[in-house]
Design an enzyme around this catalytic site. Structure first.
Site, PDB file in Angstrom:
ATOM      1  N   ASP A  32      -9.956   1.018 -24.560  1.00 66.08           N
ATOM      2  CA  ASP A  32     -10.165   0.833 -23.128  1.00 66.08           C
ATOM      3  C   ASP A  32     -10.214   2.162 -22.388  1.00 66.08           C
ATOM      4  O   ASP A  32      -9.582   3.120 -22.807  1.00 66.08           O
ATOM      5  CB  ASP A  32      -8.997   0.061 -22.499  1.00 66.08           C
ATOM      6  CG  ASP A  32      -8.906  -1.371 -22.958  1.00 66.08           C
ATOM      7  OD1 ASP A  32      -9.931  -1.895 -23.414  1.00 66.08           O
ATOM      8  OD2 ASP A  32      -7.813  -1.946 -22.850  1.00 66.08           O
ATOM      9  N   GLU A  71       2.492  -9.128   8.331  1.00 70.03           N
ATOM     10  CA  GLU A  71       2.526  -7.662   8.455  1.00 70.03           C
ATOM     11  C   GLU A  71       3.390  -7.025   7.379  1.00 70.03           C
ATOM     12  O   GLU A  71       3.357  -5.812   7.175  1.00 70.03           O
ATOM     13  CB  GLU A  71       3.031  -7.241   9.840  1.00 70.03           C
ATOM     14  CG  GLU A  71       2.139  -7.659  10.992  1.00 70.03           C
ATOM     15  CD  GLU A  71       0.702  -7.176  10.840  1.00 70.03           C
ATOM     16  OE1 GLU A  71       0.510  -5.948  10.747  1.00 70.03           O
ATOM     17  OE2 GLU A  71      -0.208  -8.022  10.804  1.00 70.03           O
ATOM     18  N   PRO A  89       0.829  -1.216   0.000  1.00 68.02           N
ATOM     19  CA  PRO A  89       0.000   0.000   0.000  1.00 68.02           C
ATOM     20  C   PRO A  89       0.862   1.264   0.000  1.00 68.02           C
ATOM     21  O   PRO A  89       0.383   2.335  -0.366  1.00 68.02           O
ATOM     22  CB  PRO A  89      -0.800  -0.094   1.302  1.00 68.02           C
ATOM     23  CG  PRO A  89      -0.721  -1.519   1.734  1.00 68.02           C
ATOM     24  CD  PRO A  89       0.576  -2.051   1.191  1.00 68.02           C
ATOM     25  N   ARG A  91      -3.247  -9.191 -21.300  1.00 74.52           N
ATOM     26  CA  ARG A  91      -4.281  -8.842 -22.269  1.00 74.52           C
ATOM     27  C   ARG A  91      -3.786  -7.855 -23.314  1.00 74.52           C
ATOM     28  O   ARG A  91      -4.443  -7.667 -24.340  1.00 74.52           O
ATOM     29  CB  ARG A  91      -5.548  -8.329 -21.573  1.00 74.52           C
ATOM     30  CG  ARG A  91      -5.358  -7.045 -20.827  1.00 74.52           C
ATOM     31  CD  ARG A  91      -6.603  -6.667 -20.051  1.00 74.52           C
ATOM     32  NE  ARG A  91      -7.708  -6.224 -20.913  1.00 74.52           N
ATOM     33  CZ  ARG A  91      -7.742  -5.049 -21.533  1.00 74.52           C
ATOM     34  NH1 ARG A  91      -6.765  -4.193 -21.418  1.00 74.52           N
ATOM     35  NH2 ARG A  91      -8.785  -4.732 -22.278  1.00 74.52           N
TER      36      ARG A  91
HETATM   37  C1  4GO Z   1      -0.467  -4.507  -1.578  1.00 74.76           C
HETATM   38  C2  4GO Z   1      -0.133  -5.444  -0.615  1.00 74.76           C
HETATM   39  C3  4GO Z   1      -2.368  -3.930  -0.281  1.00 74.76           C
HETATM   40  C4  4GO Z   1      -1.603  -3.745  -1.404  1.00 74.76           C
HETATM   41  C5  4GO Z   1      -0.934  -5.565   0.507  1.00 74.76           C
HETATM   42  C6  4GO Z   1      -1.990  -2.731  -2.417  1.00 74.76           C
HETATM   43  N1  4GO Z   1      -2.048  -4.808   0.644  1.00 74.76           N
HETATM   44  N2  4GO Z   1      -2.833  -1.760  -2.048  1.00 74.76           N
HETATM   45  N3  4GO Z   1      -0.672  -6.426   1.522  1.00 74.76           N
HETATM   46  O1  4GO Z   1      -1.517  -2.803  -3.526  1.00 74.76           O
HETATM   47  C7  4GO Z   1       2.457  -6.772   3.133  1.00 74.76           C
HETATM   48  C8  4GO Z   1       1.736  -7.983   3.617  1.00 74.76           C
HETATM   49  C9  4GO Z   1       1.636  -6.089   2.112  1.00 74.76           C
HETATM   50  C10 4GO Z   1       0.437  -8.010   2.895  1.00 74.76           C
HETATM   51  C11 4GO Z   1       0.561  -7.084   1.755  1.00 74.76           C
END
Ligand code: 4GO
Length: 252
Positions: free
Chosen positions: A175, A122, A95, A160
């Protein structure tokens, strides 16, 4: 050039269906996309094959250990060298990464590929990220239980775009996002349904008028839902005088 993805994951089984189903299947059949799965547990040692441990400093959850990841990456480097592949950049899904865009997908689709690291728990010990990760990518502002779905998303988006995967070569040029705007609506038979007729313009047979109508639909939908995309298209010089005139007269 074939696009190669080396995927580091604790759950390789999640990747099987995409290679046998739907439009992406053709990309794998023709080997335009080559996905190699690297089950991380195979690179852990000891009786328990540990891949995670408790975080220093305390707190909830577990952290992925550096050593299995480094051993796995070494095996991938050796395999890439043996296949005359360059050492592919290492991508981590998080994230905290840079949001994935269709532009980045189009670059990736040109090859040569990437190593995709799928985190679990985590997250990953920061020292692996600092030493080995070249790019962090996010799918959006939400948290998943692992990086596998983001990896599958990237692989799907790249697959794709490979030549011959979509039936109509022009189909992905229309697209959402390939011109930086949202897509126009689509209609098929029957002509009247649910008390609603197909927009008459689409039945007119005037190809130039239909193209203009679709462009105006794109502009209207994008201006209402994602006004920042209109601004970005304008900054790239991709809005015509005609587009600008139309935008002035619509109500948001
Ligand atoms: C990527 C990985 C969300 C995303 C994740 C995303 N969550 N928003 N989780 O792209 C570390 C352990 C990150 C779980 C993973």
């Amino acid at each position: 050039m074939a696009v190669r993805f080396d995927v580091i994951t604790l759950f390789p089984d999640l990747f099987a269906p995409f290679q046998t189903i739907g439009v992406t299947r053709r990309a794998f059949e023709t080997q335009a996309v080559d996905v190699r799965l690297w089950p991380l547990r195979d690179f852990a040692d000891g009786t328990y094959r540990r891949v995670d441990d408790r975080p220093f400093g305390g707190g909830p959850g577990m952290v992925m250990l550096v050593e299995p990841l480094v051993r796995c990456l070494s095996a991938i480097r050796a395999d890439q060298a043996a296949a005359a592949s360059p050492p592919l950049p290492v991508v981590l899904f998080s994230p905290a990464g840079k949001p994935l865009t269709q532009q980045r997908v189009q670059q990736m689709a040109q090859g040569p590929g990437a190593v995709l690291v799928c985190g679990r728990y985590e997250g990953i010990d920061q020292r692996f990220i600092d030493a080995h990760v070249d790019e962090e990518i996010s799918l959006g502002d939400y948290v998943l239980s692992g990086g596998e779905l983001p990896a599958l998303t990237l692989i799907d988006a790249v697959a794709r775009l490979q030549p011959g995967v979509l039936h109509d070569a022009a189909s992905h040029e229309q697209d959402s996002f390939s011109d930086g705007l949202l897509d126009c609506p689509h209609y098929s038979r029957p002509e009247v349904l649910l008390d609603a007729a197909v927009p008459p313009m689409l039945m007119s047979g005037h190809h130039a008028h239909i193209a203009r109508w679709r462009r105006e639909q794109q502009l209207t939908i994008t201006a209402r839902r994602r006004p920042e995309l209109i601004e970005a298209a304008r900054a790239r010089g991709e809005l015509s005088k005609e587009d600008e005139r139309f935008l002035l007269k619509i109500t948001l």
